[in-house]
Design a protein around this motif. Structure first.
Motif, PDB file in Angstrom:
ATOM      1  N   ASP A  28      81.369  21.889  30.311  1.00  0.00           N
ATOM      2  CA  ASP A  28      81.397  23.125  29.529  1.00  0.00           C
ATOM      3  C   ASP A  28      80.360  24.134  30.006  1.00  0.00           C
ATOM      4  O   ASP A  28      80.239  25.212  29.427  1.00  0.00           O
ATOM      5  N   LEU A  29      79.599  23.794  31.057  1.00  0.00           N
ATOM      6  CA  LEU A  29      78.521  24.664  31.517  1.00  0.00           C
ATOM      7  C   LEU A  29      78.852  25.426  32.796  1.00  0.00           C
ATOM      8  O   LEU A  29      78.229  26.445  33.075  1.00  0.00           O
ATOM      9  N   LEU A  30      79.795  24.910  33.577  1.00  0.00           N
ATOM     10  CA  LEU A  30      80.110  25.518  34.869  1.00  0.00           C
ATOM     11  C   LEU A  30      81.473  26.196  34.839  1.00  0.00           C
ATOM     12  O   LEU A  30      82.371  25.764  34.113  1.00  0.00           O
ATOM     13  N   PRO A  31      81.646  27.250  35.648  1.00  0.00           N
ATOM     14  CA  PRO A  31      82.942  27.932  35.707  1.00  0.00           C
ATOM     15  C   PRO A  31      84.049  26.998  36.193  1.00  0.00           C
ATOM     16  O   PRO A  31      83.796  26.020  36.905  1.00  0.00           O
ATOM     17  N   THR A  50      61.044  21.687  36.302  1.00  0.00           N
ATOM     18  CA  THR A  50      62.441  21.425  36.627  1.00  0.00           C
ATOM     19  C   THR A  50      63.263  22.632  36.225  1.00  0.00           C
ATOM     20  O   THR A  50      62.867  23.404  35.341  1.00  0.00           O
ATOM     21  N   TRP A  51      64.386  22.802  36.869  1.00  0.00           N
ATOM     22  CA  TRP A  51      65.353  23.841  36.513  1.00  0.00           C
ATOM     23  C   TRP A  51      66.501  23.196  35.754  1.00  0.00           C
ATOM     24  O   TRP A  51      66.957  22.115  36.118  1.00  0.00           O
ATOM     25  N   THR A  52      66.953  23.864  34.697  1.00  0.00           N
ATOM     26  CA  THR A  52      68.089  23.361  33.932  1.00  0.00           C
ATOM     27  C   THR A  52      68.963  24.538  33.510  1.00  0.00           C
ATOM     28  O   THR A  52      68.483  25.663  33.382  1.00  0.00           O
ATOM     29  N   PHE A  53      70.236  24.250  33.315  1.00  0.00           N
ATOM     30  CA  PHE A  53      71.124  25.297  32.823  1.00  0.00           C
ATOM     31  C   PHE A  53      70.651  25.726  31.436  1.00  0.00           C
ATOM     32  O   PHE A  53      70.358  24.879  30.586  1.00  0.00           O
ATOM     33  N   GLU A  54      70.581  27.024  31.236  1.00  0.00           N
ATOM     34  CA  GLU A  54      70.099  27.538  29.955  1.00  0.00           C
ATOM     35  C   GLU A  54      70.937  26.988  28.793  1.00  0.00           C
ATOM     36  O   GLU A  54      70.406  26.695  27.724  1.00  0.00           O
ATOM     37  N   ALA A  55      72.226  26.806  28.997  1.00  0.00           N
ATOM     38  CA  ALA A  55      73.115  26.329  27.938  1.00  0.00           C
ATOM     39  C   ALA A  55      73.145  24.805  27.801  1.00  0.00           C
ATOM     40  O   ALA A  55      73.836  24.285  26.925  1.00  0.00           O
ATOM     41  N   ASP A  56      72.388  24.085  28.611  1.00  0.00           N
ATOM     42  CA  ASP A  56      72.387  22.617  28.586  1.00  0.00           C
ATOM     43  C   ASP A  56      71.437  22.114  27.486  1.00  0.00           C
ATOM     44  O   ASP A  56      70.306  21.718  27.748  1.00  0.00           O
ATOM     45  N   GLU A  57      71.924  22.121  26.280  1.00  0.00           N
ATOM     46  CA  GLU A  57      71.103  21.723  25.126  1.00  0.00           C
ATOM     47  C   GLU A  57      70.697  20.247  25.177  1.00  0.00           C
ATOM     48  O   GLU A  57      69.627  19.882  24.719  1.00  0.00           O
ATOM     49  N   VAL A  58      71.541  19.391  25.743  1.00  0.00           N
ATOM     50  CA  VAL A  58      71.226  17.963  25.805  1.00  0.00           C
ATOM     51  C   VAL A  58      69.981  17.736  26.654  1.00  0.00           C
ATOM     52  O   VAL A  58      69.027  17.079  26.228  1.00  0.00           O
ATOM     53  N   ARG A 104      66.532  32.074  36.592  1.00  0.00           N
ATOM     54  CA  ARG A 104      67.286  32.498  37.770  1.00  0.00           C
ATOM     55  C   ARG A 104      68.762  32.453  37.408  1.00  0.00           C
ATOM     56  O   ARG A 104      69.172  31.753  36.479  1.00  0.00           O
ATOM     57  N   THR A 105      69.539  33.197  38.166  1.00  0.00           N
ATOM     58  CA  THR A 105      70.976  33.225  37.950  1.00  0.00           C
ATOM     59  C   THR A 105      71.658  32.762  39.225  1.00  0.00           C
ATOM     60  O   THR A 105      71.412  33.305  40.304  1.00  0.00           O
ATOM     61  N   LEU A 106      72.472  31.720  39.083  1.00  0.00           N
ATOM     62  CA  LEU A 106      73.226  31.187  40.217  1.00  0.00           C
ATOM     63  C   LEU A 106      74.599  31.852  40.246  1.00  0.00           C
ATOM     64  O   LEU A 106      75.219  32.055  39.200  1.00  0.00           O
ATOM     65  N   ASP A 107      75.070  32.160  41.438  1.00  0.00           N
ATOM     66  CA  ASP A 107      76.401  32.725  41.595  1.00  0.00           C
ATOM     67  C   ASP A 107      77.369  31.576  41.834  1.00  0.00           C
ATOM     68  O   ASP A 107      77.398  30.984  42.914  1.00  0.00           O
ATOM     69  N   MET A 108      78.138  31.239  40.831  1.00  0.00           N
ATOM     70  CA  MET A 108      79.118  30.149  40.929  1.00  0.00           C
ATOM     71  C   MET A 108      80.513  30.708  40.662  1.00  0.00           C
ATOM     72  O   MET A 108      81.303  30.125  39.926  1.00  0.00           O
ATOM     73  N   GLY A 109      80.773  31.860  41.258  1.00  0.00           N
ATOM     74  CA  GLY A 109      82.024  32.547  40.977  1.00  0.00           C
ATOM     75  C   GLY A 109      81.860  33.452  39.772  1.00  0.00           C
ATOM     76  O   GLY A 109      82.567  34.431  39.611  1.00  0.00           O
ATOM     77  N   GLU A 110      80.941  33.121  38.950  1.00  0.00           N
ATOM     78  CA  GLU A 110      80.454  33.943  37.843  1.00  0.00           C
ATOM     79  C   GLU A 110      78.999  33.528  37.634  1.00  0.00           C
ATOM     80  O   GLU A 110      78.594  32.444  38.045  1.00  0.00           O
ATOM     81  N   PRO A 111      78.204  34.406  37.062  1.00  0.00           N
ATOM     82  CA  PRO A 111      76.778  34.082  36.930  1.00  0.00           C
ATOM     83  C   PRO A 111      76.527  32.934  35.954  1.00  0.00           C
ATOM     84  O   PRO A 111      77.115  32.877  34.879  1.00  0.00           O
ATOM     85  N   VAL A 112      75.659  32.005  36.374  1.00  0.00           N
ATOM     86  CA  VAL A 112      75.249  30.895  35.520  1.00  0.00           C
ATOM     87  C   VAL A 112      73.711  30.907  35.496  1.00  0.00           C
ATOM     88  O   VAL A 112      73.068  30.799  36.531  1.00  0.00           O
ATOM     89  N   ARG A 113      73.169  31.046  34.321  1.00  0.00           N
ATOM     90  CA  ARG A 113      71.720  31.204  34.168  1.00  0.00           C
ATOM     91  C   ARG A 113      71.030  29.848  34.023  1.00  0.00           C
ATOM     92  O   ARG A 113      71.509  28.963  33.315  1.00  0.00           O
ATOM     93  N   GLN A 114      69.890  29.722  34.716  1.00  0.00           N
ATOM     94  CA  GLN A 114      69.030  28.552  34.590  1.00  0.00           C
ATOM     95  C   GLN A 114      67.644  29.004  34.149  1.00  0.00           C
ATOM     96  O   GLN A 114      67.234  30.127  34.438  1.00  0.00           O
TER      97      GLN A 114
END
Length: 188
Positions: free
Chosen positions: A31-34, A135-143, A160-170
Motif C-alpha cells: 500500500d506504500l508503493l505505486p 535510517t530512512w523509512t517511507f513516511e506512510a510506513d506506520e508499522v 527526501r522524495t523518491l521518483d517511483m513513477g510518482e513521488p514517494v516521500r521518505q
C-alpha cells in the motif's frame, strides 16, 4: 522462543535473505508503493539480483564497518539487518551509522526477531565507535515508524522524495547509541 538469536550472515544465507526481503516487501509495502513498482522490485529477476547482492554483502562488504546480520530461530533464517557508515552528506560517517535495512519474514513477525536484530546492530556499531544511528523509512510506513519509535527513534527533520513513477516521500529517523555512563562514571 527457543534457539533464537542473531549472527553474522554467511554466503549460504543469501537466498533466504532475498526471499525474506521479497515476502516482507510484498506484504509491508503493497500500500506504500505505486502500482507496478513492487512487482518490478520483487519479481523473479529482481529476486535473483537480490540474492547476488546479499551474497556479496555477506562475503565482501564495502568496508569492515558494513555488516549483514541474520536473525535465526532453530537454525532457520527469519530476518536480517544491514548497516554501515552513514552516507548522507549532512552526516559525519565517523560518528553516524545507517541502518540500511531491517526486515523480518512476515511468517515470523512479532516474535522478537526485529528487536534482537536492532539490539545486535546497535551493539556492533557502538563497539565500532558510532554514537548515532539513522535510517530512512517511507513516511506512510506506520508499522516501521511505530516499531522504531518504541525503541527510542525519532524523525531528525530530514526528508527526501523518491521518483517511483510518482513521488514517494521518505523521512530519516535517528537514535542515540552512544556509550552511556552509570552513576559512577563507568561506561555501559
Amino acid at each position: 522462543m527457543a534457539d533464537a538469536g542473531v549472527r553474522p550472515a554467511r554466503r549460504a544465507d543469501a537466498a533466504a535473505v532475498a526471499d525474506i526481503q521479497v515476502r516482507a516487501w510484498r506484504q509491508g509495502y503493497r500500500d506504500l508503493l505505486p502500482d507496478g513498482v513492487l512487482d518490478r522490485v520483487t519479481g523473479p529477476e529482481a529476486a535473483e539480483a537480490w540474492r547476488d547482492r546479499w551474497a556479496e554483502a555477506a562475503t565482501d562488504p564495502p568496508s569492515p564497518r558494513h555488516r549483514l546480520l541474520v536473525a535465526v530461530a532453530s537454525d532457520l533464517v527469519v530476518g536480517f539487518a544491514a548497516h554501515g557508515p552513514a552516507e548522507d552528506p549532512d552526516l559525519d560517517p565517523g560518528d553516524t551509522a545507517e541502518l540500511i535495512t531491517l526486515l523480518v519474514d512476515p511468517m515470523h513477525a512479532r516474535a522478537g526477531h526485529g528487536s534482537r536484530l536492532l539490539a545486535a546492530t546497535a551493539d556492533l556499531l557502538r563497539e565500532d565507535g558510532f554514537g548515532v544511528l539513522t535510517t530512512w523509512t517511507f513516511e506512510a510506513d506506520e508499522v516501521t515508524r511505530t516499531f522504531l519509535a518504541s525503541a527510542g527513534w525519532a524523525p531528525d527533520g530530514a526528508s527526501r522524495t523518491l521518483d517511483m513513477g510518482e513521488p514517494v516521500r521518505q523521512i530519516r529517523l535517528h537514535t542515540d547509541i552512544g556509550v552511556r555512563e552509570d552513576e559512577f562514571g563507568r561506561g555501559r
